[in-house]
Design an enzyme around this catalytic site. Structure first.
Site, PDB file in Angstrom:
ATOM      1  N   ARG A 196       0.031  86.311  25.621  1.00 45.29           N
ATOM      2  CA  ARG A 196       1.087  85.421  25.126  1.00 45.29           C
ATOM      3  C   ARG A 196       0.706  84.856  23.766  1.00 45.29           C
ATOM      4  O   ARG A 196      -0.409  84.373  23.564  1.00 45.29           O
ATOM      5  CB  ARG A 196       1.332  84.271  26.095  1.00 45.29           C
ATOM      6  CG  ARG A 196       2.315  83.264  25.481  1.00 45.29           C
ATOM      7  CD  ARG A 196       3.209  82.624  26.438  1.00 45.29           C
ATOM      8  NE  ARG A 196       4.198  81.800  25.735  1.00 45.29           N
ATOM      9  CZ  ARG A 196       4.800  80.782  26.285  1.00 45.29           C
ATOM     10  NH1 ARG A 196       4.560  80.473  27.532  1.00 45.29           N
ATOM     11  NH2 ARG A 196       5.684  80.090  25.607  1.00 45.29           N
TER      12      ARG A 196
ATOM     13  N   ARG B 290       8.361  86.060  25.133  1.00 44.95           N
ATOM     14  CA  ARG B 290       7.012  85.901  25.677  1.00 44.95           C
ATOM     15  C   ARG B 290       6.737  86.949  26.734  1.00 44.95           C
ATOM     16  O   ARG B 290       7.622  87.282  27.516  1.00 44.95           O
ATOM     17  CB  ARG B 290       6.804  84.506  26.244  1.00 44.95           C
ATOM     18  CG  ARG B 290       7.730  84.217  27.407  1.00 44.95           C
ATOM     19  CD  ARG B 290       8.050  82.789  27.603  1.00 44.95           C
ATOM     20  NE  ARG B 290       8.851  82.308  26.500  1.00 44.95           N
ATOM     21  CZ  ARG B 290       9.332  81.096  26.420  1.00 44.95           C
ATOM     22  NH1 ARG B 290       9.129  80.244  27.375  1.00 44.95           N
ATOM     23  NH2 ARG B 290      10.054  80.718  25.395  1.00 44.95           N
TER      24      ARG B 290
ATOM     25  N   ASP C 124       4.911  77.788  34.163  1.00 42.87           N
ATOM     26  CA  ASP C 124       5.116  76.344  34.055  1.00 42.87           C
ATOM     27  C   ASP C 124       4.925  75.666  35.403  1.00 42.87           C
ATOM     28  O   ASP C 124       5.466  76.127  36.419  1.00 42.87           O
ATOM     29  CB  ASP C 124       6.545  76.036  33.583  1.00 42.87           C
ATOM     30  CG  ASP C 124       6.786  76.396  32.135  1.00 42.87           C
ATOM     31  OD1 ASP C 124       5.826  76.355  31.345  1.00 42.87           O
ATOM     32  OD2 ASP C 124       7.936  76.712  31.791  1.00 42.87           O
TER      33      ASP C 124
END
Length: 154
Positions: free
Chosen positions: A82, A91, A96
């Site tokens: 990334r 990406r 998250d």
């Protein structure tokens, strides 16, 4: 062990393969994935001049602290290639933290629950599949209720 909910997304290369690899890397690094949603294809959020995403949400258990979990997820992203050039841009992988148990953390570089869950159908839909009764500790509403509210706004 603490229960955590993690969002996964990819729109570069083979998105499904990238999500599979991320899950494998999490399992190798102290984040034991117990359940994962169906992979869904979604349109980009924020910066729209890019390919569609493959998204999912998983439930995992970990002994890592919230900060250690963040560092581990960022390291996995980096290891997978990334590069952060454009906010919300393309990406190979995005990981998250959505929830860490029922903790509320508001630090400059770590916000739990994720501050935009309620605005993102690409997070709420897969999460509703695997954890509809999870209560958002700030809004005091279930994931399912947040998804219904979001759908009403559209």
């Amino acid at each position: 062990m603490s229960k955590v909910w993690i969002a996964l997304g990819s729109n570069m290369g083979d998105g499904r393969k990238n999500l599979d690899e991320a899950v494998e890397n999490m399992n190798k690094n102290g984040v034991k994935v117990e359940k994962i949603s169906t992979y869904i294809e979604t349109e980009p959020y924020g910066y729209t001049e890019q390919d569609n995403f493959v998204n999912a949400v998983c439930i995992a258990e970990t002994e890592l602290s919230p900060r250690e979990l963040l560092k581990t997820l960022l390291a996995i992203e980096l290891e997978m290639g990334r590069v952060r050039l454009i906010r919300w841009g393309p990406r190979i992988i995005d990981l998250d933290i959505l929830f860490y148990e029922d903790l509320i953390i508001d630090e400059e570089d770590l916000k739990v629950p994720h501050i935009e869950i309620q605005k993102r159908s690409f997070v709420l839909e897969p999460m509703d599949e695997i954890s509809p009764e999870k209560v958002h500790p700030v809004f005091k509403k279930t994931v399912h209720e947040l998804l219904l509210e979001l759908n009403e706004q559209c």
